[in-house]
Design a protein around this motif. Structure first.
Motif, mmCIF file in Angstrom:
data_model
loop_
_atom_site.group_PDB
_atom_site.id
_atom_site.type_symbol
_atom_site.label_atom_id
_atom_site.label_comp_id
_atom_site.label_asym_id
_atom_site.label_seq_id
_atom_site.Cartn_x
_atom_site.Cartn_y
_atom_site.Cartn_z
ATOM 1 N N LEU A 171 -6.696 -2.888 -2.948
ATOM 2 C CA LEU A 171 -5.255 -2.275 -3.079
ATOM 3 C C LEU A 171 -4.676 -2.645 -4.412
ATOM 4 C CD1 LEU A 171 -3.684 -3.220 0.504
ATOM 5 C CD2 LEU A 171 -4.320 -0.944 -0.569
ATOM 6 N N PHE B 107 -0.802 10.133 3.170
ATOM 7 C CA PHE B 107 -0.797 10.606 1.774
ATOM 8 C C PHE B 107 -0.105 11.861 1.440
ATOM 9 C CE2 PHE B 107 -5.463 9.077 1.858
ATOM 10 C CZ PHE B 107 -4.989 7.568 1.896
ATOM 11 N N PHE C 27 -3.115 3.861 4.720
ATOM 12 C CA PHE C 27 -4.119 4.353 4.320
ATOM 13 C C PHE C 27 -4.972 4.932 5.439
ATOM 14 C CE2 PHE C 27 -4.201 -0.145 4.138
ATOM 15 C CZ PHE C 27 -4.739 -0.593 5.312
ATOM 16 N N THR C 28 -6.297 5.632 5.365
ATOM 17 C CA THR C 28 -6.863 6.096 6.236
ATOM 18 C C THR C 28 -8.335 6.210 6.207
ATOM 19 O OG1 THR C 28 -6.730 8.211 7.863
ATOM 20 C CG2 THR C 28 -6.602 8.423 5.506
ATOM 21 N N THR D 161 -14.077 4.662 -1.363
ATOM 22 C CA THR D 161 -13.492 4.002 -0.121
ATOM 23 C C THR D 161 -13.648 2.634 -0.544
ATOM 24 O OG1 THR D 161 -15.780 3.780 0.572
ATOM 25 C CG2 THR D 161 -14.509 5.688 1.225
ATOM 26 N N GLY E 67 0.608 3.954 -3.028
ATOM 27 C CA GLY E 67 0.587 5.390 -2.638
ATOM 28 C C GLY E 67 1.440 6.308 -3.599
ATOM 29 N N PRO F 268 0.864 -1.154 -0.096
ATOM 30 C CA PRO F 268 0.065 0.086 -0.051
ATOM 31 C C PRO F 268 1.063 1.300 -0.025
ATOM 32 C CG PRO F 268 -0.141 -1.050 2.173
ATOM 33 C CD PRO F 268 0.409 -2.203 1.127
ATOM 34 N N GLY G 228 -4.998 12.342 6.192
ATOM 35 C CA GLY G 228 -4.206 11.551 5.409
ATOM 36 C C GLY G 228 -2.636 11.853 5.527
ATOM 37 N N THR H 97 -9.570 4.351 2.908
ATOM 38 C CA THR H 97 -9.438 4.938 1.530
ATOM 39 C C THR H 97 -7.975 5.121 1.052
ATOM 40 O OG1 THR H 97 -9.957 6.759 -0.045
ATOM 41 C CG2 THR H 97 -9.378 7.458 2.237
ATOM 42 N N MET H 98 -7.956 4.951 -0.075
ATOM 43 C CA MET H 98 -6.295 5.211 -0.528
ATOM 44 C C MET H 98 -6.306 6.401 -1.290
ATOM 45 S SD MET H 98 -3.737 2.687 -0.029
ATOM 46 C CE MET H 98 -2.694 2.942 -1.310
#
Length: 597
Positions: A108, A566, A556-557, A86, A16, A12, A563, A68-69
């Motif tokens: 993912l 992020f 992720f968050t 999401t 990201g 992930p 984030g 969510t990514m």
């Protein structure tokens, strides 16, 4: 020739970074050619932790709607927002369920494929399903990444390490315990990702000492109960299969991580950050000496979390307060963190002590409690877990959710500070990253069935050479011991610069990369560049993730919570693209003069 980037780790965090690369290329890099090499023995997107080949019993500790990514306008980043669904929206799963890790892995993988599809045609992605073993190359030149089983390295302009949670070689205590187990024919399972552990040596009906009461224990519990044929009936009672061992579990706190909150947010959110934001961090970082966590950071964090708690209490549950919010807020803001004046204000304004926030008490829930036997301890722990479940699923205590938002805000600010020690991460995980409520209900059922037994707080483990067994005791039941022929360390390995489980990381440290006292890799919090022991940031090497001093609370968050990871991904992607863009003209002049790449 094309510029190139090697990303080591395609889980992930690597995904990201790739998503942020795709978002920022149009404005920062244009239509220049770029090769991106992804190196990971596990599937791109899911990586090791979320891979498909693990038990379907292993669940996320977040609801589908809370994963969510994708970025939104709450993420403080310079790059463009690239919205996306999401996990719940993408999968069609019930938004309020806790999905399996397999389901998250599928999400993912889709995010990864979506990021690749968003790249311009001038960017080519190459997947390498193997391990990276070493990174070399001069600061001023191209880097070389050696791969397992290959003689020729990948050559790249930049390297980004997104290694995720790493193994570590055993420390002295674990080596001694392993040696003891070998000499006496016992079972010792060291710290590890539970899905990778061989649990077949834990025999039915036999006692097992388990040290660790966090998420690794929850996984262990599932695999050794339902994973061995046990079942829960419609009323939640557990019916053993007869193949389960008896798990004697304890830890420093002696209780499981607090349940995930089981209701959604409604109404006004606390305006965060308030007392621990960019200005406060700027002031701390401007001092000549590095901030001390307990002296400089914790008082501000305590006040920030208190503000989040009381804002929610006063605005959502005013009947439990004795004054109005504006007056309380003004006095709260003026009082020094942790001061008697602040404590007096809270006591006068919030009549019920149960409505006041006491972070120290939360961190030590069994302090001062003593039991005469392990049998009497069982009922006390069951009462504690039931009370936690009740509170965390009752919206009348939504100040807990305010504290959760405060914890996320604080974590985002701490990223700029760098390494703050391991206590904070453990405290955050205990309060904000616990198991789903259904898992704790299962724990209660297993306790009622005698499959799980509680050891209490302050657990110690001894190797009894005379009897040839492991012994566990606790501060909760002084003078009493539990004996077993098996010991499981239910936790991830602690990071270590002296004993890294990653050959790549070991080689970096040998070459001069810096490490914090906690064993985490030193990076520049601003953009993730790896920092050497000489304090210089490497221009061509970056690192993101939990093995660095700038570890975020997760890759992720929840949507619309800032984030922090992020933001880091975006900063690193923009720094990498800017470097490659500025490098290209110099390279082109070099080649025009007959240079060799």
């Amino acid at each position: 020739m094309s510029a190139s980037v090697v990303v080591v780790g395609a889980g992930p965090r690597g995904t990201g970074f790739l998503e942020r690369l795709a978002a920022n290329i149009p404005s920062l890099y244009g239509d220049r050619a770029l090769d991106v090499h992804l190196v990971d023995p596990h599937p791109a997107g899911a990586g090791r932790i979320w891979r498909a080949d693990q038990s379907p019993l292993l669940l996320m500790n977040s609801m589908a709607e809370d994963v969510t990514m994708f970025t939104d306008d709450t993420v403080q980043q310079d790059g463009p927002v690239r919205p996306g669904p999401t996990l719940a929206e993408w999968s069609g799963l019930d938004a309020r369920t806790f999905p399996s890790r397999r389901a998250q892995g599928e999400y993912l993988r889709w995010v990864y494929e979506d990021a690749v599809a968003a790249l311009p045609p001038t960017v080519t992605v190459h997947e390498h399903r193997t391990r990276a073993t070493r990174v070399g190359g001069p600061r001023e030149g191209r880097q070389r990444v050696w791969l397992e089983g290959r003689t020729q390295p990948l050559v790249a302009d930049l390297v980004v390490l997104a290694l995720g949670h790493l193994d570590a070689e055993p420390d002295e205590e674990q080596r001694e315990l392993a040696d003891f187990a070998d000499r006496h024919g016992l079972v010792h399972l060291p710290p590890a990702f539970t899905a990778d552990s061989d649990l077949s040596a834990l025999h039915p009906g036999e006692p097992v000492i388990v040290r660790g009461f966090g998420l690794a224990f929850v996984d262990l519990m599932a695999l050794l109960t339902e994973g061995r044929g046990g079942r829960y009936d419609a009323d939640g009672a557990y019916h053993p299969s007869g193949r389960e061992p008896v798990l004697h579990v304890g830890s420093r706190r002696g209780v499981p991580y607090r349940s995930k909150i089981g209701y959604t947010w409604t109404g006004e959110r606390p305006p965060l950050p308030r007392f621990f934001g960019p200005a406060e961090v700027d002031a701390l970082l401007s001092r000549p000496h590095r901030p001390d966590f307990r002296r400089d950071l914790w008082p501000l964090i305590d006040k920030e979390l208190g503000f989040a708690h009381y804002h929610r209490l006063f605005t959502a549950h005013p009947e439990r307060t004795a004054v109005d919010w504006p007056g309380f807020e003004e006095k709260y803001a003026a009082a020094d963190p942790g001061s008697p004046a602040l404590q007096a204000l809270i006591a006068a304004s919030v009549p019920d002590p149960a409505d006041r926030l006491d972070l120290e008490a939360l961190d030590h829930p069994l302090d001062g409690l003593r039991f005469t036997s392990y049998e009497s301890l069982q009922g006390g722990l069951r009462s504690y877990i039931r009370a936690d479940l009740t509170r965390r699923h009752d919206a009348r205590h939504s100040e807990d959710l305010g504290v959760f938002l405060g914890l996320l805000s604080v974590y985002g600010q701490l990223l700029r500070v760098g390494d703050v020690g391991g206590w904070w991460h453990g405290f955050f995980s205990f309060l904000a990253s616990g198991p789903p409520g259904p898992r704790l209900r299962q724990l209660l059922a297993l306790s009622d069935a005698g499959v799980v037994r509680f050891l209490g707080a302050g657990v110690t483990v001894e190797a009894d050479e005379t009897r040839g067994v492991f012994r566990a005791g606790s501060a909760s039941v002084p003078g009493r011991w539990i004996e077993a022929a098996a010991l499981v360390e239910a936790r991830l390995p602690e990071p270590s610069a002296d004993r890294p489980g990653s050959p790549l990381l070991r080689a970096l440290y040998e070459e001069g990369a810096g490490a914090a006292d906690t064993g985490l890799l030193q990076v520049d919090p601003a953009d993730g560049r790896i920092t050497g022991r000489d304090g210089r940031a490497h221009p061509r090497r970056f690192a993101l993730g939990p093995f660095t001093v700038a570890r975020a609370s997760g890759a992720f968050t929840r949507p619309r919570t800032g984030g922090a990871a992020f933001r880091q991904n975006d900063a690193t992607a923009r720094a990498a693209l800017t470097f490659l863009r500025d490098l290209a003209p110099a390279d082109e002049r070099h080649y025009a003069k007959g240079g060799v790449r």
